[in-house]
Design a protein around this motif. Structure first.
Motif, mmCIF file in Angstrom:
data_model
loop_
_atom_site.group_PDB
_atom_site.id
_atom_site.type_symbol
_atom_site.label_atom_id
_atom_site.label_comp_id
_atom_site.label_asym_id
_atom_site.label_seq_id
_atom_site.Cartn_x
_atom_site.Cartn_y
_atom_site.Cartn_z
ATOM 1 N N ARG A 272 0.844 -1.166 0.169
ATOM 2 C CA ARG A 272 0.060 -0.036 0.158
ATOM 3 C C ARG A 272 1.060 1.379 -0.005
ATOM 4 O O ARG A 272 0.283 2.354 -0.003
ATOM 5 C CB ARG A 272 -0.994 -0.056 1.185
ATOM 6 N N THR B 234 -5.527 4.361 2.404
ATOM 7 C CA THR B 234 -4.636 4.571 1.309
ATOM 8 C C THR B 234 -5.339 4.778 -0.053
ATOM 9 O O THR B 234 -4.796 5.693 -0.882
ATOM 10 C CB THR B 234 -3.737 3.513 1.320
ATOM 11 N N ASP B 235 -6.351 4.238 -0.135
ATOM 12 C CA ASP B 235 -7.007 4.295 -1.589
ATOM 13 C C ASP B 235 -7.974 5.093 -1.693
ATOM 14 O O ASP B 235 -9.139 5.436 -2.288
ATOM 15 C CB ASP B 235 -7.430 2.856 -1.855
ATOM 16 N N GLU C 16 0.106 3.834 -3.071
ATOM 17 C CA GLU C 16 -1.226 4.309 -2.713
ATOM 18 C C GLU C 16 -1.323 5.480 -1.682
ATOM 19 O O GLU C 16 -1.722 6.499 -1.958
ATOM 20 C CB GLU C 16 -2.197 3.486 -2.318
#
Length: 425
Positions: free
Chosen positions: A109, A203-204, A112
């Motif tokens: 991650r 994170t997205d 991201e």
């Protein structure tokens, strides 16, 4: 002259001296009383903020009151328009406090997380503090990336990279709940004890509008509210919680924890009602018993636990509209987020991995546009125009058909930046 050359006071002086002494005594006593009264008032006012919040938590059935005692209507999603908040943000001299933004990055991650922070730094004009929780092996890469950004961007923020931290008890269980490290967000009130308020995002998530638009929602909390989130879905007939949940959840469709605006001070103070004890529990006392009771019935890990908590404490939750946490569910079944249609998207949440796959190419196009943009290049020519071209190629998909929701607010953000900065940043 008296005996031994001493001056003998006159009769009038002898009579006046006791009166002067009494007057001095009265003045001293009055001054002392005034000081005590002032200190008492300061003590009362210092207690007032804490007690007003505690009292507000008891007003579950009655309309909430503000700190002046006036009736205050509970917040509803329909009352929080982007334009209303934007006006307050742009009003000179308002809301100049440091914004705190937190993210948790584990596994794959890192990219991201960095891209999310990039969107925050690009579009916001107010000072921010990034709290980045990551596995130790990722720390050097995070620092190297953030330190490489140009000065006109890095001047907007400071950052601290922190290790992943759970309670010693059941550490492994918490760290592997749902996705690696995802449940870290549950422990933020205890870890960041020096922070009053915090915006947590997955994170997205990509910011399409300035972070301060979301941050200033804190000023709209009433006396009982301590966390703001968006609904998990707009339509109960196709919502996940309303169809499949095996545990209590908030409202008709549940809430999504990918964007959480938190008053950490209130979270640490509050006592939460629950279905395990007849008395309220503090946040740190609630988490482990809740996990032990429901761990066989939860699918989405920490988000499910958050839903259970606010099912029993709905008065503590502030609901903001779907365009402040816009996800594929808002377009893959047809457009069902009216605020996005009217005002555009504020934060784009690419859950289910849509930023990296080809099923929802409109989401992927926005992610890649931010990722590929180089700080200092012309935002209209090197960022917004290529993005519009890429989105036009996605109109064969359901989300591509409404991708103008993504650029509606983004274009406004970009043009605002262009007006306030010289060419080249």
């Amino acid at each position: 002259m008296g005996e031994y050359g001493q001056i003998t006071p006159s009769t009038s002086e002898v009579k006046t001296r006791p009166i002067l002494c009494k007057m001095r005594m009265y003045v001293s006593t009055f001054g002392l009383c005034m000081a005590i009264a002032l200190l008492s008032l300061l003590f009362v006012f210092s207690k007032y903020d804490v007690e007003s919040y505690s009292a507000g938590l008891k007003e579950v059935e009655a309309p909430a009151k503000n700190f002046n005692g006036a009736k205050q209507r509970p917040a509803t999603a329909g009352s929080h328009k982007v334009g209303d908040v934007e006006h307050k943000v742009n009003f000179a001299g308002q809301h100049e406090t440091l914004m705190h933004l937190a993210v948790v990055a584990c596994g794959q991650r890192l990219g991201e997380a960095v891209n999310m922070l990039k969107t925050a730094a690009m579009l916001s004009s107010r000072a921010m503090r990034f709290h980045i929780f990551a596995e130790n092996r990722l720390h050097a890469d995070i620092k190297a990336t953030l330190d490489s950004w140009p000065a006109f961007i890095s001047l907007k923020f400071s950052y601290v990279v922190r290790p992943i931290s759970f309670t010693r008890e059941n550490h492994e269980e918490w760290s592997q709940l749902f996705k690696p490290c995802a449940s870290q967000r549950l422990f933020l009130p205890m870890i960041l004890r020096h922070v009053d308020s915090l915006l947590y995002v997955d994170t997205d998530v990509l910011f399409i509008r300035p972070v301060e638009l979301i941050w200033d929602m804190l000023a709209q909390f009433n006396s009982t509210q301590l966390v703001a989130m968006a609904p998990e879905h707009e339509e109960p007939r196709i919502g996940w919680y309303s169809r499949f949940s095996r545990h209590p959840y908030y409202g008709k469709t549940g809430i999504n924890s990918g964007v959480m605006l938190m008053n950490l001070t209130r979270m640490r103070m509050a006592q939460f009602k629950n279905d395990m004890t007849p008395v309220g529990l503090h946040w740190n006392e609630l988490l482990m018993p809740l996990l032990q009771k429901y761990k066989l019935n939860i699918t989405w890990g920490d988000q499910d636990l958050i839903n259970i908590i606010f099912h029993y404490n709905p008065e503590m939750l502030f609901i903001f509209p779907c365009n402040w946490n816009y996800r594929p569910d808002h377009c893959i079944y047809g457009s069902n987020c009216v605020p996005a249609e009217e005002e555009g998207v504020v934060a784009l949440h690419g859950n289910r991995g849509v930023f990296h796959g080809d099923k929802q190419s409109a989401f992927k196009a926005v992610y890649q546009a931010f990722e590929q943009y180089i700080f200092g290049e012309d935002l209209l020519q090197s960022f917004l125009s290529p993005l519009k071209v890429a989105l036009n190629a996605t109109t064969h998909t359901y989300c591509g058909k409404v991708s103008h929701f993504f650029t509606k607010g983004l274009e406004k953000s970009v043009r605002r930046i262009q007006k306030t900065t010289s060419p080249g940043g």
